[in-house]
Write a protein that holds these residues in place. Structure first.
Motif: not given
Lengths: 252, 653
Positions: A103-113
């Motif tokens: 995964v990319t960091s952006e996707l991780v952040d989206s899941i985190c949100i």
């Protein structure tokens, strides 16, 4: 030949774990990686400036850039665990191990949100903060919200408790305030009162804020772990709920 | 022969088995204790009712038992101060049988404790209480299935009605040595527990429980190990824990909790069945309204007013009647028999042992207290008081009190001594000081409340409203002042308070408790009433009393505007507030206290000095020196407030 990048990431991940456990011995790394340890790879990491070796190559620590990289991987891994554990229930380790490398960091952040910025993984280890956590980003409607924001007198299932204080977690656990249990917010004023497993509990707002619940009914009843682990239940939510979420938010 | 017999006698007193009652707060331990032993331990629908352990013997099926009642316990891990005493007791007393009292309505919470207790390996019996309430909620719990799953005997009961007592006795006498089954923690953790256990001496009991607590980093268990087995054992354990945790990729505590949760979800699911759909009962609705920021206050006022109404219209009437029918003729007869003089004064004079002592206690105070206690016990049994903590939370925050100080303050309306002792649950020194001070100062205990209502009811409802508003405002101001003055020491506790469920009062329990309260009042106070009358009689005859009155005259008459006879009442406050109240009731009857005087008198006597037992409790909690400082401050400020109140009322009316 195995994927070199991936193996490096596994090593960095392990080194992060060692940092949390305050371990620096190369021997220890070798032990805990078991067969996957690769001395040549460690040297490459040192050349890349990711790790620093000292005391005649017996001690190993992450450098600043190594730490940054390890942090990214750990964050992806633990967020993935959170997602798989809370949403799907059951076995999550293998999935998370695959996930972290792709995964990319952006996707991780989206899941985190989406998950409301969880702070610990299901094993209770800290999830490193992401950019999104620092900005406390919100989608229009998170799937997981703090209980303080839940509707009054609506049953909500606890997703997780955003609290690193073990003593407090144990106390809540004794009162059956724990993931998977349905709670109801009775009142906010003059003091928060929640109902949980037949008992009413009055508590401080700070504590209620750490209790995170599914905002619109739980995704599925978690598969009972004591049933035979192979027996997989259909998971209608994954397709329904998340797709619905995707439509509403535009992206995950 | 004799020596042989002696040799065969095991050491200690093995004939007596120790049975300890444990359970979550407010699960009926004291009730079960009373049922088992025939002794009486105060029962209330409120947590923190039992603060000290209580013991009594009983005999079941040819075997003697010592039954121990204990304060509430949530878990063995990380206990609060009062829970620690229970844990220490379990670990140090060689308990033969644990009886866990469970509230059927809080099955899962109780099972968490069960999981902890099972690690001890002590034979257990479960008394599953409140079976009637859970049935009313439309849920049935299968005790047989529960017993099978837990591997311990389970007795279904309704403790308040005494149902299930015989079955529990039978179950206790059936218990065999050897522990119940354990809940395995998984191979890995079991291995670690065994490793840790092997660091303890071979003969050490409760190895598994201690190892588990050590593994969970319990803050106090190592102290216990140190005390029992010395620093070497502590060192070994710490080394071992370090070894285990060094290689760990998860938080042990959370994993163990998760396993336990799964176990108890499964148990709870197998034993509970919903028989009818969940409905919101009246009790639940009422509990919710009583905590509501808007509706809660009228409900509180209705409770207060109904107490006032009953005291004025029932208690005062009974008291008048008793005085007229039972005392007046006696007094007249004595008066006719004995000519005026020493013996006349000794028996029925102003400080007569019969008039001020006996008649005051039995004809004036006793009927008022009996009626008031009956009403108060009903309200206590309903479970209303702990729910008050929600309403008062924010207000108390302004006084520097965190949520955990609420229950002690609320308990103060029952008994100030018990309330003061319960402040030991507060960890912050500042908070404890404020709470102890506030309890000692302007909170009237149940007896004071009842008698104040009786006195003020003779003058009118408005007097009652004025006095209680003043006391309320004073309490708030004092709290705010103390909060400003004192520096913060120690961390306040986080506030997590289980609220008691509202239930219909159990008439038998209420009557029994009223009976015991009256019995204790008579046992403790009657000699005090008589002694105080005698003492006043003596100092009056010696002329000391008159001198004192003259000395205090500027304060009592000049500043407070009270008749000099009120000096007697204030002196009596030092001994027993109820005796002072009796004197004041007589003054009101004789028309010696007018409207303003009555208000000032009641306000001052409520505050002036806490009763002797309360002072002892204060000394225990905050130390002798601080107690002395507090009492001096309390006495001075109550006179100052009394004076200020008088002048304000004179100016206004």
């Amino acid at each position: 030949m195995r994927n070199r990048k991936r193996e490096k990431e596994e090593h960095l991940e392990r080194l992060w774990g060692m940092k949390e456990g305050e371990q620096e011995a190369v021997e220890y790394l070798e032990d805990s990686m078991k067969g996957d340890f690769d001395a040549q790879l460690v040297e490459e990491l040192a050349e890349d400036g990711m790790v620093a070796l000292s005391e005649g190559n017996r001690k190993i620590v992450l450098t600043e850039s190594g730490e940054k990289e390890a942090r990214r991987i750990i964050r992806a891994h633990r967020i993935a665990e959170r997602l798989l554990h809370d949403v799907l229930g059951g076995e999550f380790e293998t999935g998370a191990c695959e996930f972290e490398h792709t995964v990319t960091s952006e996707l991780v952040d989206s899941i985190c949100i989406l998950l409301g910025h969880p702070r610990t993984c299901p094993h209770g280890m800290a999830i490193p903060e992401g950019e999104c956590c620092r900005r406390s980003e919100r989608t229009t409607r998170n799937m997981v919200i703090p209980l303080t924001e839940a509707e009054l007198n609506q049953s909500a299932r606890i997703a997780y408790i955003n609290c690193r204080d073990d003593m407090l977690l144990h106390r809540l656990d004794d009162l059956q305030v724990r993931p998977g249990i349905k709670v109801k917010l009775h009142q906010r004023y003059p003091c928060f009162v929640i109902e949980c497993e037949g008992a009413s509990i009055a508590l401080d707002e700070d504590i209620v804020a750490t209790i995170c619940v599914w905002s619109q009914g739980p995704p599925v009843d978690r598969p009972k772990l004591e049933l035979s682990p192979k027996e997989k239940k259909p998971r209608p939510w994954w397709s329904k709920g998340l797709m619905a979420g995707r439509k509403r938010h535009g992206k995950i | 022969m004799l020596i042989n017999q002696l040799m065969n006698m095991p050491t200690g007193s093995p004939q007596i088995k120790k049975v300890m009652l444990v359970g979550l707060p407010n699960t009926g331990k004291s009730q079960v204790y009373n049922n088992l032993t025939g002794d009486y331990s105060v029962v209330a629908n409120s947590p923190l009712t039992t603060l000290e352990t209580k013991r009594a013997r009983c005999r079941l099926a040819e075997q003697s038992y010592e039954v121990i009642d204990s304060p509430g316990l949530h878990s063995l891990y990380n206990p609060s101060e009062e829970e620690l005493t229970v844990r220490d007791l379990i670990l140090s007393e060689e308990i033969d049988i644990l009886v866990q009292c469970m509230d059927a309505c809080r099955l899962k919470q109780s099972l968490t404790l069960t999981a902890h207790l099972l690690t001890l390996g002590i034979p257990m019996v479960i008394s599953l209480n409140s079976m009637d309430e859970i049935a009313r909620k439309g849920i049935s719990i299968d005790p047989v299935a529960l017993s099978r799953l837990l591997g311990v005997q389970v007795v279904a009961s309704v403790a308040v009605q005494g149902q299930g007592t015989e079955e529990l006795k039978e179950a206790i006498s059936r218990v065999e040595a050897g522990g119940p089954e354990i809940i395995p923690c998984g191979e890995k953790i079991e291995g670690w527990l065994a490793e840790l256990g092997s660091k303890l001496p071979v003969e050490a009991p409760y190895k598994r429980a201690i190892s588990l607590l050590v593994l969970l980093d319990d803050p106090l268990i190592l102290d216990y190990v140190n005390k029992m087995y010395g620093p070497a054992a502590v060192n070994d354990l710490q080394q071992q824990v370090k070894l285990i945790k060094g290689n760990l990729r998860f938080n042990i505590g959370q994993v163990i909790n998760q396993q336990r949760s799964r176990w108890l979800d499964r148990v709870a699911e197998e034993v509970t069945h919903r028989t009818k759909p969940q409905s919101h009962g009246f009790a639940q609705e009422f509990a919710r309204l009583s905590r509501h920021p808007v509706f809660g206050i009228p409900i509180l006022l209705v409770f207060l007013y109904s107490m006032f109404y009953v005291v004025v219209n029932v208690a005062n009437v009974i008291s008048e009647w008793m005085s007229d029918v039972l005392w007046m003729p006696v007094e007249a007869k004595i008066s006719g028999l004995i000519p005026l003089g020493f013996w006349h004064d000794f028996l029925i004079g102003d400080y007569g042992i019969l008039s001020m002592g006996l008649a005051n206690a039995l004809m004036t105070v006793l009927p008022i207290l009996s009626v008031f206690f009956l009403v108060f016990n009903i309200i206590e049994d309903i479970g209303y008081l702990p729910n008050l903590s929600v309403l008062t939370k924010r207000l108390l925050g302004k006084l520097g009190l965190s949520g955990s100080a609420i229950i002690p303050l609320v308990l103060g309306f029952g008994c100030k001594t018990v309330a003061t002792l319960s402040t030991k649950t507060l960890k912050s020194k500042k908070e404890k000081y404020i709470a102890v001070y506030l309890i000692a100062f302007a909170i009237p205990c149940a007896a004071q409340m009842g008698l104040n209502m009786s006195i003020l009811g003779r003058i009118g409802l408005s007097a009652f409203v004025i006095v209680f508003s003043v006391l309320f405002v004073v309490e708030i101001l004092v709290g705010m002042a103390l909060n400003k003055i004192l520096t913060k020491q120690g961390q306040g506790l986080v506030f997590i308070q289980e609220l008691t469920a509202i239930r219909l009062p159990n008439l038998k329990g209420v009557l029994k408790k009223t009976y015991y309260r009256i019995y204790w009042f008579l046992k403790e106070s009657l000699p005090v009433f008589l002694g105080a009358a005698l003492a006043l009689f003596v100092i009056d005859k010696l002329g000391v009393l008159t001198a004192t009155k003259r000395l205090l005259n500027p304060l009592i008459e000049g500043f407070l505007g009270l008749p000099s006879a009120m000096t007697d009442a204030i002196i009596l406050c030092l001994v027993r507030h109820e005796a002072a109240a009796g004197v004041m009731i007589n003054l009101v009857k004789k028309g010696q206290l007018d409207y303003i005087q009555c208000i000032v008198a009641v306000t001052v006597t409520t505050m002036v000095v806490p009763c002797f037992a309360n002072i002892m409790a204060m000394a225990k909690e905050v130390g002798g020196k601080q107690t002395l400082v507090m009492i001096i401050l309390i006495v001075m400020s109550s006179f100052a407030i009394g004076g200020a109140l008088r002048w304000t009322l004179v100016a206004l009316l």
